[in-house]
Design an enzyme around this catalytic site. Structure first.
Site, PDB file in Angstrom:
ATOM      1  CE  LYS A  54      -3.961  -1.974   2.821  1.00  9.57           C
ATOM      2  NZ  LYS A  54      -4.454  -2.702   3.606  1.00  9.57           N
ATOM      3  CD  GLN A  98      -3.626  -4.505   6.372  1.00  6.69           C
ATOM      4  OE1 GLN A  98      -4.131  -3.118   6.135  1.00  6.69           O
ATOM      5  NE2 GLN A  98      -4.256  -5.179   5.836  1.00  6.69           N
ATOM      6  CG  ASP A 121      -9.448   0.601   5.387  1.00  3.01           C
ATOM      7  OD1 ASP A 121      -9.340  -0.210   4.128  1.00  3.01           O
ATOM      8  OD2 ASP A 121      -8.974  -0.169   6.639  1.00  3.01           O
TER       9      ASP A 121
END
Ligand code: GUN
Length: 295
Positions: A54, A98, A121
């Site tokens: 990422k 995460q 997200d």
């Protein structure tokens, strides 16, 4: 029939380029590039690989990243304090925590602590609710990437029989919402579904996101079905070497399906590209700028 292999890697590279092309205009307007904060707690090896990828793609798109790597024993209160600080930092447009988080941290509490405007997200209950009710908002990255690949492969999804296997908040549920919005007839199957094979046999489109290696057999598929495999299961062979397999038995599916995503190189790269797109979109929305036309 031999299925076409859907090249998610190439499509994702194009999307990253489209995002990158829009960064200079934002930077000129705001005096800085869009910024993505990535929070990684603990030492889950797969999470470290994902986060590294990422961050690399973020740099490739010309955006800034802000990394926070915290030890596995980080207290929930300290993580919440970090999220609050990132919410308050005007130079941070996107915040990604995460998953999975260590067991002693309540992940739901952390996810709803993120400012919904920075929730790249799309996991915050506000963004999940917006998606479910058809309001604009930040949409989870993996289902967004799957939808791009599906629309380009199938074209109009209106009336298609779509089967989503897996009911997670990260993939299954938002995928079902996106397919519903695209006017597909959606079935959401999961671990308690009776006769999964029967559901697969009726589906024009199958999105597999259960995390069970090769659960879906090629012989179950409707001939000509389009298969999107979100599974990323690491198997260790007799030679001790690891290999990644999806949730669909790929070799079996090839002679039956019309098109299928490979693992790796299918959905995975699209997830990261959509994260960059969400970061760019969040940056524009927060700045009161219209979204770039290409996106
Ligand atoms: N863990 C597995 N997939 C994801 C994802 O898309 N986002 C985050 N934050 N964590 C994950």
């Amino acid at each position: 029939m031999t299925a076409a292999i859907i090249d998610g890697k190439a499509r994702a590279a194009r999307l990253v380029q489209e995002v990158a092309a829009a960064v200079p205009a934002f930077a000129a307007a705001r005096g800085r590039a869009p910024g993505l904060a990535v929070v990684l707690v603990g030492d889950n090896p797969a999470s470290h690989v994902y986060v590294r990828n990422k961050l690399a793609r973020t740099a490739e798109a010309g955006m800034r990243s802000i990394e926070h790597r915290l030890p596995a024993d980080t207290r929930e209160a300290d993580l919440l304090a970090l999220v609050a600080a990132l919410n308050a930092d005007d130079a941070v447009d996107g915040i990604l925590v995460q998953l999975p988080l260590p067991g002693h941290v309540d992940a739901d509490k952390v996810l709803v602590a993120v400012d919904p405007a920075k929730d790249v997200d799309g996991f915050h209950a506000v963004n999940a609710g917006r998606l479910a009710t058809g309001l604009p908002g930040l949409v989870p990255c993996t289902p967004s990437g799957c939808l791009i690949l599906l629309k380009e492969t199938v074209g109009d999804l209106s009336g298609a029989e779509a089967l989503v296997v897996g009911r997670s908040n990260i993939v299954g549920k938002p995928m079902a919402a996106l397919l519903t919005a695209a006017s597909a007839t959606v079935t959401l199957a999961h671990s308690r579904t009776r006769d999964l094979a029967g559901h697969v046999a009726r589906a024009d489109v199958v999105v597999a996101a259960v995390g069970v290696p090769e659960l879906i057999r090629g012989s179950w598929l409707k001939p000509g079905a389009v298969v999107i495999d979100v599974g990323m299961n690491r198997l260790v062979g007799a030679d001790g070497k690891g290999r990644l397999v999806g949730d669909v038995a790929f070799a079996e599916a090839l002679p039956v399906a019309r098109a299928i995503t490979p693992v790796p190189g299918g959905v995975g790269p699209m997830t990261i590209a959509c994260l960059l797109r969400n970061t760019l979109l969040a940056a524009h929305a927060r700045a009161g700028l219209p979204p770039p036309v290409a996106l």
